[in-house]
Motif scaffolding. Structure first.
Motif, mmCIF file in Angstrom:
data_model
loop_
_atom_site.group_PDB
_atom_site.id
_atom_site.type_symbol
_atom_site.label_atom_id
_atom_site.label_comp_id
_atom_site.label_asym_id
_atom_site.label_seq_id
_atom_site.Cartn_x
_atom_site.Cartn_y
_atom_site.Cartn_z
ATOM 1 N N GLU A 1 10.736 -5.536 -35.153
ATOM 2 C CA GLU A 1 10.616 -6.983 -35.000
ATOM 3 C C GLU A 1 10.012 -7.283 -33.637
ATOM 4 O O GLU A 1 10.536 -6.816 -32.610
ATOM 5 C CB GLU A 1 11.990 -7.645 -35.091
ATOM 6 N N TYR B 1 10.347 -17.553 -34.903
ATOM 7 C CA TYR B 1 10.011 -16.417 -35.779
ATOM 8 C C TYR B 1 9.690 -15.178 -34.958
ATOM 9 O O TYR B 1 9.341 -15.253 -33.777
ATOM 10 C CB TYR B 1 8.820 -16.775 -36.681
ATOM 11 N N TYR B 2 9.853 -14.052 -35.646
ATOM 12 C CA TYR B 2 9.297 -12.782 -35.176
ATOM 13 C C TYR B 2 8.346 -12.276 -36.249
ATOM 14 O O TYR B 2 8.397 -12.710 -37.399
ATOM 15 C CB TYR B 2 10.403 -11.728 -35.024
ATOM 16 N N TYR B 3 7.509 -11.327 -35.909
ATOM 17 C CA TYR B 3 6.812 -10.558 -36.938
ATOM 18 C C TYR B 3 7.623 -9.306 -37.215
ATOM 19 O O TYR B 3 8.165 -8.684 -36.284
ATOM 20 C CB TYR B 3 5.402 -10.167 -36.502
ATOM 21 N N LEU B 4 7.673 -8.929 -38.475
ATOM 22 C CA LEU B 4 8.327 -7.689 -38.861
ATOM 23 C C LEU B 4 7.242 -6.709 -39.284
ATOM 24 O O LEU B 4 6.521 -6.958 -40.261
ATOM 25 C CB LEU B 4 9.315 -7.950 -40.009
ATOM 26 N N HIS C 1 9.339 -13.053 -39.974
ATOM 27 C CA HIS C 1 10.792 -13.221 -40.093
ATOM 28 C C HIS C 1 11.136 -14.566 -39.478
ATOM 29 O O HIS C 1 11.231 -14.689 -38.252
ATOM 30 C CB HIS C 1 11.531 -12.078 -39.385
#
Lengths: 541, 541
Positions: free
Chosen positions: B74, B65-68, B33
């Motif tokens: 998130e 960013y984040y990881y989803l 994300h």
């Protein structure tokens, strides 16, 4: 008599005197509650590091006793030499050894000579006793096996158990014939030129009748085992816990003239000490062997594929004499049966088996899909005689839902192929009782716990354990006596028809192994193993 | 680009392309994300063994960013290179290294040359940044220290922390000056001929902002550590966990040009693998050092007194370069202060100190009353330069209720005696920042967790930990900013009065150590140490 010069338990000194020693750091006061010949309380003195001890008069061999902890709890002796009434009953004082040993010239066997024959005492004969084994030693010797390996005989709950639920490491199971029965068997083994090994469990204690935690920190919650609390081998008090188990090993080897111990599941021993328990144990046992002038071996069951166990101390190893190779079994079993479930998913090609021939282990650092990680390490200089291999054993047969022996899974030709692979390998072979004549009974998991709730929860746990294998067979109730009875051998079969043909084949293979120098040498260095996958052939030269 | 040829995290490839790789075996679908420059979702491909990866366009250095995970959770990147907004905020993509390194000729130092100067970035200077350290390098070099050792700088919660609560092993603490700040410091160190070591924590992660368990089995409940869940170094998925930390070590050494790592509390790593994580790590680091053509060292903190850590692999060791010797400290500290509480109960005689000189450890198998078990093993062939010794360090000062430095516990003569014992020993000395001039501030334990309940429970735990020492001082609240401020150094003191006398004494001792061959040789073999208890004298020759 100083408390630290004598081992734990009740040591009969003669003339009605008995020395008691128990490690009970959690208790201020410990007394012996003598039940027979006359009931009375004998207070013990508190000594260093949590030991309590004392010399008492008027105690005769056969006397029954409990320990009374701080005037409150009555408990059997953790180092009880005998539990005539089972795991919850009183402990018994044994007399000084007056057994008429006849094995004075016995010095043991060399490692290379060992061919194990694994026996579960309860199911090997109709009587299920040590004495009932003795008449069969002749035929075991004639087969060519050189060592009997008994599954654990330390006192367990009830009469029916594989032995891994033992809770009195020093006490010989009452229903097997007790201490004198085991001595008669050991003496008879040596008379027949057979070594006698015993399976001992130092990684956990059974779930019923385990009172050790009332005495001291025998266990730790810093680590876990699949079977219960982990034994405390590296925390506070661990020297005394180690001492307990080291005394135990020396006791079996000295008092019962045993030739070696199989250490159950050492991968379940977590021990971060600079001097690990297993290294200390091996050192103590080998020194004792020197003093006794006999050859004595420690062989570990381990799931780690870690040669550190068998490397010498100078190479940073723990100095054990050998270890079981499950990989050899799995490679051969999955080839022969085509099974690819559970841990067999990591095996199934001839190359796997070739690897086992070359290295002792198949997994020496490769990725294991079953374990979801890389596994093992190359054993380097460890010789072939450091590995015990098998095509069946109590676990590999009994830890199947249906307890099926190989003979009920594959055809006769494959049985012979398996036998040849086992007995002509450079490793030390182990034959599971009945395997040599294709015994028809299964070997199922059975127990006789007295607590039905416990029994039920163990049964459920076992079913869950089997889930990975997706066996279609129903798991029989271990508590049901039928499960035990179905597992008993029909030993007389070995003289009949194809049973006797297979047995003769085993005997012939063992003869070849003994007589052909290339086979008896047990060398990994001079051996080349390769796989021809197309022909499903293993080439060993 | 295959997923396994690039390390975890966001790797900027140039021209707006960025490669993302994350180990998330618990998720079917992972997307990036991206928050900046334009918000959007970038789905990743699932690769082997639980990795997810993909190359994305339109991503610039500085992108957040984040990881989803599976469209639901998130989370920041476990391998985040930078957390500009702290442990709960988004991760940031770093650009390709465009730092103007000036240390091209730097090849590192030999092990024997190392004299460590331990620094906590936050309290060493008023600014509490990497950059603020640089102007002081000259005086550290002039003192004679040859290596800076930074307490952990991996991103931790808040601005005030020793560093052992880090939760992003790859991300340089934002409040210390982030990645470029650390590079400037490393470059400046090398310009001054100083090596730069970093303390890294691979045995646990901090209690706040640790989202790793949402991604995969980074932790296990089979073992425990005093600080939280044990890292999974030997269970399913452990290869990927190891890979994460090995990549981490290589990242620090390569990207930041570091000269070595101090591995925090390796005794809290439980790992029964045939190839232990530490052995694999040491091997990877040493191979990288060869490739880089630099001398790089791994030095473990260990409470085990187990020379296996530092023995070479051929001898069954793990092959680390050195380890801390707490025993040396405890022996000297209890002699100088007369303290006999807590673990000091195992020390207090000159013979203890003599033992430390002879063996590196005091406890090489003797019974420890504090541990209630025997402890340690003789290091055998391990040379003196395998041991890092100290008379103060962050733990030995900071883990006192009052955070008292030695200078507030003993008189000036004893401080000089301690310095002489440290710096003329055959081991590698470590000086704790400020020690050399008798800094007057304490070094207290401080945190800045954002969860007050967590902070409170940690404070309570710490007070309990201290109970064994029966200190009369009240334990200051670690969350209180005053506790942090009190711990900041008054570095200018080093030019004043007796502070400068002590510092000159340190400098002179280091000069002697460097110039006198008998001292610079660092030999345990040619050293004899004995105790004259009556005169309280230690004889070393």
């Amino acid at each position: 008599m100083p408390c630290n010069n004598i081992s734990s338990g009740a040591t009969y000194l003669g003339d009605g005197f008995c020395f008691f020693r128990v490690w009970a750091p959690r208790s201020e006061k410990v007394a012996v509650h003598l039940l027979t010949p006359q009931e009375r309380l004998i207070p013990l003195q508190r000594a260093e590091r949590g030991y309590h001890c004392g010399k008492a008069a008027g105690v005769e061999p056969g006397s029954l006793y409990y320990y009374l902890l701080d005037g409150k709890k009555e408990r059997p002796d953790p180092a009880s030499r005998y539990q005539p009434e089972g795991v919850h009953g009183p402990s018994q004082v044994l007399g000084r050894c007056n057994f008429a040993w006849t094995d004075h010239g016995w010095r043991g066997l060399s490692l290379k000579e060992l061919i194990f024959y694994e026996i579960h005492v309860g199911t090997f004969t109709p009587q299920g006793t040590f004495d009932a084994i003795i008449p069969r030693l002749e035929s075991i010797r004639e087969l060519g096996a050189t060592a009997i390996e008994l599954m654990p005989v330390a006192q367990f709950p009830g009469r029916r158990n594989w032995g891994y639920d033992g809770v009195y490491p020093f006490a010989v199971q009452n229903s097997y014939g007790g201490p004198d029965g085991l001595k008669r068997l050991a003496d008879a083994c040596h008379r027949h030129g057979l070594a006698l090994f015993l399976d001992v469990v130092y990684n956990h204690l059974g779930p019923e009748g385990n009172y050790l935690r009332d005495f001291g920190p025998y266990f730790t919650d810093r680590y876990r085992t699949p079977w219960g609390e982990a034994v405390n081998f590296d925390g506070p008090g661990s020297n005394e816990v180690r001492q307990f188990f080291i005394e135990n090993a020396l006791y079996w080897l000295t008092e019962y003239h045993l030739d070696g111990l199989r250490l159950d599941a050492v991968h379940a021993i977590t021990d971060k000490s600079a001097l690990p328990f297993l290294e200390e144990l091996a050192d103590a046992v080998h020194r004792q062997a020197n003093e006794l002038g006999r050859r004595i071996y420690l062989i570990a069951e381990s799931d780690l594929n870690d040669p550190r166990l068998i490397w010498p101390r100078e190479r940073g190893g723990l100095g054990l004499d050998g270890q079981w190779s499950d990989d050899f079994h799995h490679a051969l079993h999955s080839l022969l049966t085509g099974e690819k479930n559970g841990y067999y998913q990591d095996f199934g090609t001839v190359e796997h088996l070739a690897g086992a021939f070359r290295e002792g282990y198949v997994y020496t650092g490769q990725y294991s899909a079953y374990r979801q990680r890389r596994h093992g390490k190359t054993p380097g200089p460890a010789g072939a005689c450091r590995f015990v291999v098998f095509i069946q054993n109590h676990d590999q047969v009994g830890n199947r839902a249906g307890g099926e022996r190989l003979s009920s899974l594959v055809d006769f030709d494959r049985l012979k192929l398996a036998a040849g692979t086992l007995l002509l390998s450079p490793f030390l072979p182990l034959i599971f009782m009945g395997e040599e004549y294709a015994e028809t009974s299964p070997f199922l998991y059975f127990t006789s716990h007295s607590d039905p709730e416990l029994a039920n929860s163990l049964h459920e746990w076992r079913k869950k354990e089997f889930a990975a294998f997706r066996w279609s067979v129903q798991v029989p109730d271990p508590q049901d006596e039928t499960t035990f009875l179905r597992s008993c051998l029909h030993y007389e079969l070995h003289r009949e028809g194809r049973h006797s043909v297979l047995r003769d084949f085993y005997r012939e293979l063992i003869r070849l192994r003994r007589e052909i120098p290339a086979l008896s040498e047990l060398s990994r260095e001079n051996l080349q193993a390769g796989a021809c996958n197309r022909e499903q052939a293993l080439l060993v030269r």
